[in-house]
Write a protein that holds these residues in place. Structure first.
Motif, PDB file in Angstrom:
ATOM      1  N   ALA A  90       0.860  -1.180   0.000  1.00 42.75           N
ATOM      2  CA  ALA A  90       0.000   0.000   0.000  1.00 42.75           C
ATOM      3  C   ALA A  90       0.895   1.227   0.000  1.00 42.75           C
ATOM      4  O   ALA A  90       1.764   1.369   0.853  1.00 42.75           O
ATOM      5  CB  ALA A  90      -0.906  -0.003   1.237  1.00 42.75           C
ATOM      6  N   VAL A  91       0.716   2.095  -0.993  1.00 39.33           N
ATOM      7  CA  VAL A  91       1.581   3.264  -1.120  1.00 39.33           C
ATOM      8  C   VAL A  91       0.785   4.532  -0.792  1.00 39.33           C
ATOM      9  O   VAL A  91      -0.408   4.615  -1.043  1.00 39.33           O
ATOM     10  CB  VAL A  91       2.205   3.362  -2.524  1.00 39.33           C
ATOM     11  CG1 VAL A  91       3.025   2.131  -2.826  1.00 39.33           C
ATOM     12  CG2 VAL A  91       1.133   3.555  -3.588  1.00 39.33           C
ATOM     13  N   SER A 195      -8.751  21.544   4.670  1.00 33.83           N
ATOM     14  CA  SER A 195      -7.470  21.278   4.018  1.00 33.83           C
ATOM     15  C   SER A 195      -7.594  20.130   3.036  1.00 33.83           C
ATOM     16  O   SER A 195      -8.312  19.155   3.286  1.00 33.83           O
ATOM     17  CB  SER A 195      -6.409  20.935   5.072  1.00 33.83           C
ATOM     18  OG  SER A 195      -5.223  20.488   4.453  1.00 33.83           O
ATOM     19  N   LEU A 196      -6.875  20.249   1.913  1.00 38.12           N
ATOM     20  CA  LEU A 196      -6.853  19.171   0.933  1.00 38.12           C
ATOM     21  C   LEU A 196      -5.872  18.071   1.312  1.00 38.12           C
ATOM     22  O   LEU A 196      -5.746  17.071   0.603  1.00 38.12           O
ATOM     23  CB  LEU A 196      -6.481  19.721  -0.453  1.00 38.12           C
ATOM     24  CG  LEU A 196      -7.614  20.379  -1.244  1.00 38.12           C
ATOM     25  CD1 LEU A 196      -7.080  20.981  -2.533  1.00 38.12           C
ATOM     26  CD2 LEU A 196      -8.727  19.387  -1.541  1.00 38.12           C
ATOM     27  N   TYR A 197      -5.159  18.245   2.422  1.00 42.61           N
ATOM     28  CA  TYR A 197      -4.246  17.193   2.866  1.00 42.61           C
ATOM     29  C   TYR A 197      -5.049  16.120   3.593  1.00 42.61           C
ATOM     30  O   TYR A 197      -5.429  16.271   4.755  1.00 42.61           O
ATOM     31  CB  TYR A 197      -3.153  17.746   3.784  1.00 42.61           C
ATOM     32  CG  TYR A 197      -2.242  16.651   4.313  1.00 42.61           C
ATOM     33  CD1 TYR A 197      -1.321  16.033   3.474  1.00 42.61           C
ATOM     34  CD2 TYR A 197      -2.331  16.210   5.630  1.00 42.61           C
ATOM     35  CE1 TYR A 197      -0.505  15.009   3.928  1.00 42.61           C
ATOM     36  CE2 TYR A 197      -1.508  15.189   6.097  1.00 42.61           C
ATOM     37  CZ  TYR A 197      -0.607  14.599   5.237  1.00 42.61           C
ATOM     38  OH  TYR A 197       0.192  13.586   5.693  1.00 42.61           O
ATOM     39  N   ILE A 198      -5.332  15.048   2.894  1.00 49.39           N
ATOM     40  CA  ILE A 198      -6.054  13.907   3.457  1.00 49.39           C
ATOM     41  C   ILE A 198      -5.228  12.669   3.153  1.00 49.39           C
ATOM     42  O   ILE A 198      -5.221  12.174   2.016  1.00 49.39           O
ATOM     43  CB  ILE A 198      -7.464  13.767   2.859  1.00 49.39           C
ATOM     44  CG1 ILE A 198      -8.261  15.047   3.049  1.00 49.39           C
ATOM     45  CG2 ILE A 198      -8.190  12.573   3.487  1.00 49.39           C
ATOM     46  CD1 ILE A 198      -9.612  15.030   2.363  1.00 49.39           C
ATOM     47  N   PRO A 199      -4.469  12.143   4.092  1.00 51.87           N
ATOM     48  CA  PRO A 199      -3.622  10.976   3.802  1.00 51.87           C
ATOM     49  C   PRO A 199      -4.435   9.695   3.621  1.00 51.87           C
ATOM     50  O   PRO A 199      -5.303   9.383   4.430  1.00 51.87           O
ATOM     51  CB  PRO A 199      -2.712  10.891   5.030  1.00 51.87           C
ATOM     52  CG  PRO A 199      -3.466  11.578   6.117  1.00 51.87           C
ATOM     53  CD  PRO A 199      -4.286  12.641   5.464  1.00 51.87           C
ATOM     54  N   TRP A 200      -4.150   9.001   2.539  1.00 54.42           N
ATOM     55  CA  TRP A 200      -4.741   7.691   2.298  1.00 54.42           C
ATOM     56  C   TRP A 200      -3.736   6.874   1.486  1.00 54.42           C
ATOM     57  O   TRP A 200      -2.811   7.409   0.892  1.00 54.42           O
ATOM     58  CB  TRP A 200      -6.076   7.789   1.556  1.00 54.42           C
ATOM     59  CG  TRP A 200      -6.071   8.601   0.299  1.00 54.42           C
ATOM     60  CD1 TRP A 200      -6.208   9.962   0.198  1.00 54.42           C
ATOM     61  CD2 TRP A 200      -5.936   8.123  -1.045  1.00 54.42           C
ATOM     62  NE1 TRP A 200      -6.143  10.362  -1.118  1.00 54.42           N
ATOM     63  CE2 TRP A 200      -5.985   9.256  -1.904  1.00 54.42           C
ATOM     64  CE3 TRP A 200      -5.770   6.856  -1.605  1.00 54.42           C
ATOM     65  CZ2 TRP A 200      -5.885   9.152  -3.287  1.00 54.42           C
ATOM     66  CZ3 TRP A 200      -5.668   6.746  -2.983  1.00 54.42           C
ATOM     67  CH2 TRP A 200      -5.718   7.896  -3.804  1.00 54.42           C
ATOM     68  N   ASP A 201      -3.916   5.580   1.501  1.00 56.72           N
ATOM     69  CA  ASP A 201      -3.006   4.669   0.810  1.00 56.72           C
ATOM     70  C   ASP A 201      -3.754   3.889  -0.257  1.00 56.72           C
ATOM     71  O   ASP A 201      -4.950   3.605  -0.119  1.00 56.72           O
ATOM     72  CB  ASP A 201      -2.374   3.673   1.787  1.00 56.72           C
ATOM     73  CG  ASP A 201      -1.608   4.360   2.903  1.00 56.72           C
ATOM     74  OD1 ASP A 201      -1.078   5.451   2.661  1.00 56.72           O
ATOM     75  OD2 ASP A 201      -1.558   3.799   4.019  1.00 56.72           O
ATOM     76  N   SER A 202      -3.033   3.520  -1.294  1.00 55.74           N
ATOM     77  CA  SER A 202      -3.598   2.748  -2.393  1.00 55.74           C
ATOM     78  C   SER A 202      -2.835   1.436  -2.521  1.00 55.74           C
ATOM     79  O   SER A 202      -1.601   1.428  -2.569  1.00 55.74           O
ATOM     80  CB  SER A 202      -3.490   3.540  -3.700  1.00 55.74           C
ATOM     81  OG  SER A 202      -3.886   2.756  -4.813  1.00 55.74           O
ATOM     82  N   GLN A 203      -3.573   0.338  -2.572  1.00 60.75           N
ATOM     83  CA  GLN A 203      -2.952  -0.976  -2.722  1.00 60.75           C
ATOM     84  C   GLN A 203      -3.470  -1.672  -3.970  1.00 60.75           C
ATOM     85  O   GLN A 203      -4.678  -1.722  -4.213  1.00 60.75           O
ATOM     86  CB  GLN A 203      -3.223  -1.869  -1.507  1.00 60.75           C
ATOM     87  CG  GLN A 203      -2.506  -3.211  -1.592  1.00 60.75           C
ATOM     88  CD  GLN A 203      -2.727  -4.087  -0.369  1.00 60.75           C
ATOM     89  OE1 GLN A 203      -3.787  -4.063   0.229  1.00 60.75           O
ATOM     90  NE2 GLN A 203      -1.713  -4.850  -0.011  1.00 60.75           N
ATOM     91  N   VAL A 204      -2.541  -2.197  -4.759  1.00 64.51           N
ATOM     92  CA  VAL A 204      -2.864  -2.999  -5.939  1.00 64.51           C
ATOM     93  C   VAL A 204      -2.701  -4.470  -5.577  1.00 64.51           C
ATOM     94  O   VAL A 204      -1.699  -4.869  -4.985  1.00 64.51           O
ATOM     95  CB  VAL A 204      -1.945  -2.635  -7.120  1.00 64.51           C
ATOM     96  CG1 VAL A 204      -2.112  -3.626  -8.263  1.00 64.51           C
ATOM     97  CG2 VAL A 204      -2.245  -1.218  -7.598  1.00 64.51           C
ATOM     98  N   ILE A 205      -3.683  -5.268  -5.928  1.00 63.29           N
ATOM     99  CA  ILE A 205      -3.662  -6.706  -5.648  1.00 63.29           C
ATOM    100  C   ILE A 205      -3.967  -7.446  -6.940  1.00 63.29           C
ATOM    101  O   ILE A 205      -4.951  -7.154  -7.624  1.00 63.29           O
ATOM    102  CB  ILE A 205      -4.701  -7.078  -4.580  1.00 63.29           C
ATOM    103  CG1 ILE A 205      -4.434  -6.312  -3.290  1.00 63.29           C
ATOM    104  CG2 ILE A 205      -4.691  -8.581  -4.318  1.00 63.29           C
ATOM    105  CD1 ILE A 205      -5.630  -6.235  -2.384  1.00 63.29           C
TER     106      ILE A 205
END
Length: 330
Positions: A90-91, A195-205
């Motif tokens: 997850a990046v 704020s537009l700073y919303i940390p989230w992660d994306s994972q490819v499976i």
């Protein structure tokens, strides 16, 4: 004050998965062994299959390529069809100019079954860390939560969620969609709604349906370009992460450290099979202008088989640890 930690990788100047920091410079790669499982609305679940053993695993790791050859044995008298999963790390959605080339990684994942090329399915999941109160301060929880369905309910599709991998969708667009979304489920993840700073992660499976024929060995191979992190300096506090030996340490102390690259491979999912891995081989190759340093907790001995190549062999191997390796400039 708010602190953010990625659920799969902790980002810092040494790019180890074990140390957290503030500045994001690049990513340490976390790869994984195949496992069986299914992809449901709640995320990814892994299964321990009692009838299929991983007879052998031949793993090759360098900065430029990871190749794995497996032999799986169906121990039963019936054909078994399973979904085989291969999760990428997850990046994070926010990166800077030194970030690893995720596009090159997800787009060149290749799979062969018994010598025939197959096209695996691609799935995308998103993860966010809920806001908690710790020691009187609002902060992000250590553990992340699968938020894929929340993203979809806000009108975001898989192409949007794959933005950190493809660079084809701007993170600010996704974050604006989340801010504009009338979803109470999002409230516990967003620290500042202005704020537009919303940390989230994306994972490819990646996944594919695999038939394991009765009492038969199935050969599966995959290859891809790994995500590789790096830094201009390997600090003394990180020596233990890669088991840097005394001689190398003395060289660092004398010359003030060295630039390096690093990646991590998840071995422990290889324990999701009926038996220990009967024959396991790990090959690590470095460039001629590099040193290589890593820890190994198994019984097998590290053998130098060429000026740039190292090899470890194990029998009846149960992977209980993952593998971190540093490629250090001489």
């Amino acid at each position: 004050m708010i602190n953010y930690k990625n659920n799969v990788i902790k980002l810092c100047p040494i790019f180890s998965i074990k140390v957290a920091c503030i500045a994001i410079l690049a990513i340490t790669n976390v790869q994984a062994n195949d496992s069986t499982g299914y992809i449901g609305t709640g995320g990814v679940a892994y299964l321990k299959n009692k009838n299929i053993s991983m007879h052998s695993e031949d793993l090759y790791i360098s900065k430029d390529k990871i190749r794995v050859n497996y032999e799986f044995k169906n121990l039963s008298n019936k054909d078994i069809t399973e979904t085989v999963l291969f999760p990428m790390p997850a990046v994070p959605s926010f990166t800077d100019s030194d970030y690893a080339d995720t596009n090159a990684t997800y787009d060149n994942f290749k799979v062969w079954v018994n010598g025939q090329t197959i096209n695996p399915d691609l799935h995308v999941r998103t993860f966010m860390h809920p806001i908690i109160v710790k020691d009187g301060d609002r902060t992000y929880a250590e553990e992340s939560i699968d938020t894929t369905e929340i993203f979809k309910s806000c009108g975001l599709n898989e192409a949007d969620m794959m933005g950190p991998w493809t660079y084809q969708v701007d993170t600010e667009y996704v974050n604006q969609q989340l801010l504009d979304c009338d979803s109470k489920a999002l409230d516990k993840f967003i620290y500042d709604k202005e704020s537009l700073y919303i940390p989230w992660d994306s994972q490819v499976i990646y996944s594919w349906e695999q038939k394991f024929k009765a009492n038969t060995t199935t050969k599966i191979k995959h290859a891809y370009t790994p995500l590789v992190g790096g830094s201009v300096h390997l600090g003394t506090e990180q020596f233990k992460d890669f088991c840097v030996d005394d001689a190398t340490q003395r060289g660092f102390n004398k010359n003030g450290g060295r630039p390096y690259h690093a990646l991590s491979y998840i071995l422990t999912t290889g324990a999701n099979w009926a038996k220990p891995i009967a024959n396991f081989k790990l090959t690590v190759e470095r460039d001629s202008n590099e040193l290589v340093s890593f820890c190994w907790k198994g019984k097998g001995k590290i053998k130098k088989v060429s000026p740039t190549t190292f090899e470890i062999k194990e029998s009846n191997f149960i992977p209980t640890h993952d593998f971190d390796v540093a490629f250090i400039m001489k």
